[in-house]
Design a protein around this motif. Structure first.
Motif, PDB file in Angstrom:
ATOM      1  N   ALA B 325       0.861  -1.082  -0.030  1.00  0.00           N
ATOM      2  CA  ALA B 325      -0.016   0.071  -0.003  1.00  0.00           C
ATOM      3  C   ALA B 325       0.852   1.343  -0.038  1.00  0.00           C
ATOM      4  N   TYR B 326       1.863   1.107   0.594  1.00  0.00           N
ATOM      5  CA  TYR B 326       3.005   2.364   0.703  1.00  0.00           C
ATOM      6  C   TYR B 326       3.499   2.370  -0.480  1.00  0.00           C
ATOM      7  N   ALA B 327       4.053   1.563  -0.968  1.00  0.00           N
ATOM      8  CA  ALA B 327       4.545   1.496  -2.481  1.00  0.00           C
ATOM      9  C   ALA B 327       3.844   1.932  -3.563  1.00  0.00           C
ATOM     10  N   ALA B 328       2.499   1.780  -3.408  1.00  0.00           N
ATOM     11  CA  ALA B 328       1.645   2.280  -4.670  1.00  0.00           C
ATOM     12  C   ALA B 328       1.503   3.724  -4.468  1.00  0.00           C
ATOM     13  N   LEU B 329       2.072   4.355  -3.699  1.00  0.00           N
ATOM     14  CA  LEU B 329       2.134   5.816  -3.621  1.00  0.00           C
ATOM     15  C   LEU B 329       3.220   6.370  -4.254  1.00  0.00           C
ATOM     16  N   GLY B 330       3.431   7.339  -4.952  1.00  0.00           N
ATOM     17  CA  GLY B 330       4.911   7.901  -5.258  1.00  0.00           C
ATOM     18  C   GLY B 330       5.155   7.358  -6.723  1.00  0.00           C
ATOM     19  N   THR B 331       6.492   7.683  -6.937  1.00  0.00           N
ATOM     20  CA  THR B 331       7.019   7.219  -8.381  1.00  0.00           C
ATOM     21  C   THR B 331       7.713   6.021  -8.011  1.00  0.00           C
ATOM     22  N   LYS B 332       8.382   5.552  -9.266  1.00  0.00           N
ATOM     23  CA  LYS B 332       9.083   4.205  -9.398  1.00  0.00           C
ATOM     24  C   LYS B 332      10.160   4.183  -8.480  1.00  0.00           C
ATOM     25  N   GLU B 333      10.843   5.262  -8.421  1.00  0.00           N
ATOM     26  CA  GLU B 333      12.033   5.183  -7.399  1.00  0.00           C
ATOM     27  C   GLU B 333      11.908   5.873  -6.327  1.00  0.00           C
ATOM     28  N   SER B 334      10.785   6.584  -5.969  1.00  0.00           N
ATOM     29  CA  SER B 334      10.739   7.121  -4.763  1.00  0.00           C
ATOM     30  C   SER B 334       9.199   6.954  -4.438  1.00  0.00           C
ATOM     31  N   LYS B 335       8.998   5.972  -3.407  1.00  0.00           N
ATOM     32  CA  LYS B 335       7.940   5.754  -2.766  1.00  0.00           C
ATOM     33  C   LYS B 335       7.320   6.489  -1.557  1.00  0.00           C
ATOM     34  N   GLY B 336       5.885   6.442  -1.636  1.00  0.00           N
ATOM     35  CA  GLY B 336       5.414   6.855  -0.044  1.00  0.00           C
ATOM     36  C   GLY B 336       5.233   8.361  -0.345  1.00  0.00           C
ATOM     37  N   THR B 337       5.095   9.107   0.751  1.00  0.00           N
ATOM     38  CA  THR B 337       4.826  10.507   0.895  1.00  0.00           C
ATOM     39  C   THR B 337       6.296  11.241   1.249  1.00  0.00           C
ATOM     40  N   LYS B 338       6.052  12.532   1.276  1.00  0.00           N
ATOM     41  CA  LYS B 338       7.001  13.388   1.798  1.00  0.00           C
ATOM     42  C   LYS B 338       6.478  14.731   2.689  1.00  0.00           C
ATOM     43  N   VAL B 339       6.901  14.951   3.817  1.00  0.00           N
ATOM     44  CA  VAL B 339       6.352  16.141   4.340  1.00  0.00           C
ATOM     45  C   VAL B 339       7.278  17.342   4.001  1.00  0.00           C
ATOM     46  N   PHE B 340       6.811  18.407   3.646  1.00  0.00           N
ATOM     47  CA  PHE B 340       7.636  19.662   3.463  1.00  0.00           C
ATOM     48  C   PHE B 340       6.965  20.877   4.272  1.00  0.00           C
ATOM     49  N   ALA B 341       8.063  21.714   4.787  1.00  0.00           N
ATOM     50  CA  ALA B 341       7.686  23.005   5.208  1.00  0.00           C
ATOM     51  C   ALA B 341       7.736  23.960   4.315  1.00  0.00           C
ATOM     52  N   LEU B 342       6.654  24.205   3.952  1.00  0.00           N
ATOM     53  CA  LEU B 342       6.637  25.392   2.766  1.00  0.00           C
ATOM     54  C   LEU B 342       6.491  26.757   3.711  1.00  0.00           C
TER      55      LEU B 342
END
Lengths: 185, 583
Positions: B325-342
């Motif tokens: 389920a985690y790997a289903a998110l993101g791109t081929k090389e970068s999986k999952g999510t990322k938090v950003f401080a915008l």
């Protein structure tokens, strides 16, 4: 750990032969607590700074002696980290954030306003001992930039006017008489 | 009914404590049966202080930018009077910006009370840890993390399973699990928010990791600048210990694991693994050569695994929902999510969590709402002092480790500082070099002396004393420092300079050859003149000029003597008629 000192192996270098009374007794529980936990020098220095406000040479020498390390080691560790101070600080310690977001949103301007108003430079303390200005890397409140902390309070979205107002209020709170005199002058 | 107040550091700085006190006073005054509670940071920091009114059925109304006066109005008009206060209310879609965000790390932030373990347990807290300890072998745990494709969120993006596997296979009975919460990048506060808003997620992640590598002791190295985070984390550790999720014989499996906090003392270089270990041991935080890697010889020379806060906070979700389920998110090389401080010149600043693969434009313009005051976007800085500035032409770059690296910046830990037309890129480079120069531990000559020389050059350029050949000299120093430094700090310190030269070389040339700062930011390069058409001769500028550079009679046009002017900008600030022109 024993806090007694022995004349032959006193080694504090102050020429007192160990007969002086220990001026840092408040630190004894801290030293006892960490005596058997290796690698605790930074934690001891943090507690010492909390107790005494800053790390004097005498205090660092005392810690070296009690922890059986060299004063050079203690001084070397203390000077490596930005948290440690070697001079007394004012009643109000201004920590002005110089993080990226604060920089982009005008922290320099805020710094100038503080220096202008208090007539001190970064790292200095006002003559009345009320304020010390320190620049810090990032306080992590970037969405409220520019930000500063005074003691435990955080102030955000600062402008020249806002910062002068905050400082004036603190000044008045600390010493109402002096502040009024300044206004009349 | 409950009143829930957002009380992360940002909320408190915006006045959450005062608002809470106001609510408590009014509720007591009216004798209402309402509880006032705290929660962490929901992420929309620009709307703080944020107050939720939750009824007994769980329906929530959110009020934003609440003042102490608003507190009375909310109680009297909304809670008692059942009226809608549209100017203070915001829709739930707005607050979580649901469309493009995917909240895994921030799943509980701003929703649960971080000081109560029961709140975390109510949202399936410690279910993943229980499953891992009772039903899974260390090999199976590591395999799941591998399937998920989780990479270290601290900046370098090293596969987490690989580090865990190396520490597990390393011989020895005593092993350590360490969390790097020394978030030192200026402009980043993702980890602070997790520590303050959902500390149990970190503890649970560390417990699962500890089981995988076979560690019975863990340490969390937290920045001393985050006092609230330390308090909430300690409270969470105590509660977890009380419930038996830390300590001896956890879940009656015979597995022991305990945690303690070590407060850092302020050194950016301690983000580097070997420097962090030196600091944990009470030494100066100086990096050493690798190998041996911490997985072989780390804390007290024992096998040690170090991950950052965000990495650990992903772990419980992965075990509750599965690696796939985690790997289903993101791109081929970068999986999952990322938090950003915008942050920076963006309208809706705060914390955002997105699936990998969204573009920079999606984040800055769709989620962040674009640039403040409708100014022109110039660049976005990613990766802090180790990263770089990405220009407008590359806004369609997807957020993916490899794609971001191609631009010359790095994914980094999640700082995303937006800059507009008024930000000078040479000054930005100078700002970062000033930082790395101060933070260099001094061990490697290239890093210590090289960054100092670069800073001197950049100082000269921004002061209008740039020379022909400066750009080339900077570039040469950049490559030398990269090659001649032991750790990540030195190897990446030149990135802000290299990327600004690559994308904004014209700004460097303007400074050096034309003595011009187009962003109107470098004061020594500006000239102040008075617009004769607009000047009414009020004399405000003349009166405030500290060096008496301004002349002119009352009600006559004033003039600035350029030979005397020190470019302090005072005249510009005091002129009420916009007649001082900066060029």
């Amino acid at each position: 750990m024993s806090h007694e000192t022995n004349e032959h192996d006193h080694g504090c270098g102050c020429g007192c032969h160990g007969e002086k009374t220990n001026p840092f007794t408040e630190l004894n529980p801290v030293l006892d607590h960490y005596a058997d936990i290796p690698g605790s020098l930074i934690s001891i220095l943090q507690k010492a700074q909390e107790l005494y406000g800053f790390l004097s040479v005498e205090l660092m020498r005392h810690i070296a002696l009690e922890t059986h390390t060299s004063i050079a080691k203690v001084y070397g560790v203390a000077t490596f980290y930005t948290q440690f101070r070697f001079e007394p600080v004012g009643k109000y310690l201004i920590m002005l954030c110089q993080g990226t977001a604060c920089h982009v949103n005008g922290s320099k301007m805020v710094e100038e306003a503080i220096m202008d108003y208090l007539d001190i430079k970064e790292g200095e303390t006002t003559a009345d001992g009320l304020f010390t200005l320190n620049n810090v890397a990032c306080l992590g409140c970037c969405s409220l930039s520019p930000v500063m902390m005074i003691n435990d309070d955080t102030y955000g979205q600062l402008t020249k006017e806002k910062v002068t107002h905050i400082l004036a209020e603190l000044k008045e709170k600390a010493d109402p008489l002096q502040a009024t005199q300044e206004v009349t002058a | 009914m409950r009143i829930v107040i957002g009380s992360g550091s940002c909320g408190i700085a915006a006045g959450a404590h005062k608002v809470q006190a106001a609510f408590e006073t009014i509720i007591a005054e009216k004798g209402l049966e309402l509880s006032v509670e705290q929660t962490g940071c929901i992420g929309t920091c620009y709307l703080e202080p944020i107050v939720d009114v939750v009824d007994d059925n769980g329906n929530k109304v959110t009020f934003v930018n609440v003042t102490t006066e608003d507190a009375r109005s909310i109680i009297e008009n909304h809670v008692v009077g059942k009226k809608e206060l549209l100017d203070l209310m915001i829709s739930q879609d707005d607050i979580t910006m649901i469309g493009k965000q995917k909240r895994i790390v921030l799943r509980n932030s701003g929703l649960i009370n971080p000081e109560r373990i029961e709140d975390y347990l109510a949202v399936d807290g410690y279910v993943a840890a229980r499953k891992c300890l009772l039903e899974m072998t260390p090999e199976e745990i590591i395999e799941t993390v591998k399937v998920a494709g989780l990479k270290g969120r601290g900046g370098a993006g090293f596969p987490t399973w690989f580090k865990w596997d190396a520490a597990k296979k390393s011989p020895g009975k005593t092993k350590y699990m360490v969390c790097n919460a020394d978030e030192g990048d200026p402009g980043a506060f993702m980890d602070r928010s997790v520590l303050e808003s959902d500390p149990h997620a970190l503890i649970e992640g560390m417990l699962i990791g500890a089981k995988a590598i076979g560690a019975n002791e863990g340490v969390i190295y937290v920045r001393a600048e985050y006092p609230l985070a330390i308090v909430r984390l300690q409270n969470a550790i105590d509660q977890a210990r009380e419930k038996g999720y830390l300590g001896k014989d956890i879940f009656s499996t015979g597995f022991d694991f305990d945690l303690r906090i070590k407060a850092g003392a302020g050194a950016f270089v301690c983000g580097e693994e070997t420097a962090l270990i030196a600091s944990l041991e009470g030494e100066r935080g100086m990096p050493r050569l690798k190998p041996p890697f911490p997985a072989q010889k780390g804390y007290w020379n024992k096998p040690t695994n170090i991950n950052n806060v965000e990495t650990f906070a992903n772990v419980p979700w992965i075990f509750r929902n599965g690696g796939e389920a985690y790997a289903a998110l993101g791109t081929k090389e970068s999986k999952g999510t990322k938090v950003f401080a915008l942050t920076g010149k963006v309208k809706k600043g705060g914390l955002v969590e997105i699936p990998m693969g969204l573009t920079l434009k999606d984040v800055i313009f769709d989620i962040g709402g674009g640039i403040k005051q409708e100014k022109a976007f110039k660049a976005v800085q990613m990766g802090g002092p180790s990263g770089g500035c990405i220009p407008a032409g590359l806004l369609d770059t997807p957020i993916d480790y490899a794609e971001i690296t191609k631009t010359g910046a790095i994914m980094g830990s999640g700082g995303m500082v937006v800059m507009d037309e008024t930000t000078c890129m040479v000054d930005m480079a100078r700002f970062f070099l000033d930082f790395t120069c101060k933070e260099s531990c001094g061990k490697c000559t290239y890093c210590r002396v090289g960054t100092t020389r670069m800073l001197e050059i950049l100082n000269r350029i921004t002061q209008g004393e740039g020379q022909d050949g400066d750009i080339e000299l900077l570039e040469e120093l950049c490559y030398k420092i990269k090659d001649g430094s032991l750790c990540g700090l030195g190897q990446t310190a030149p990135n802000p300079v290299l990327t600004t030269i690559k994308y904004f070389r014209n700004e460097y040339e303007d400074h050096i050859y034309h003595h011009k700062c187009t962003a109107k930011s470098c004061k020594p390069l500006l000239t102040y003149t008075i617009d004769a058409e607009k000047c009414v001769g009020c004399g405000a500028c003349k009166k405030n000029c500290p060096v008496d550079a301004i002349t002119g009679e009352k009600k006559q046009v004033h003039e600035i003597n350029q030979d005397i002017c020190i470019k302090c900008g005072k005249c510009f600030t005091v002129c009420k008629f916009d007649s001082v022109i900066i060029d």
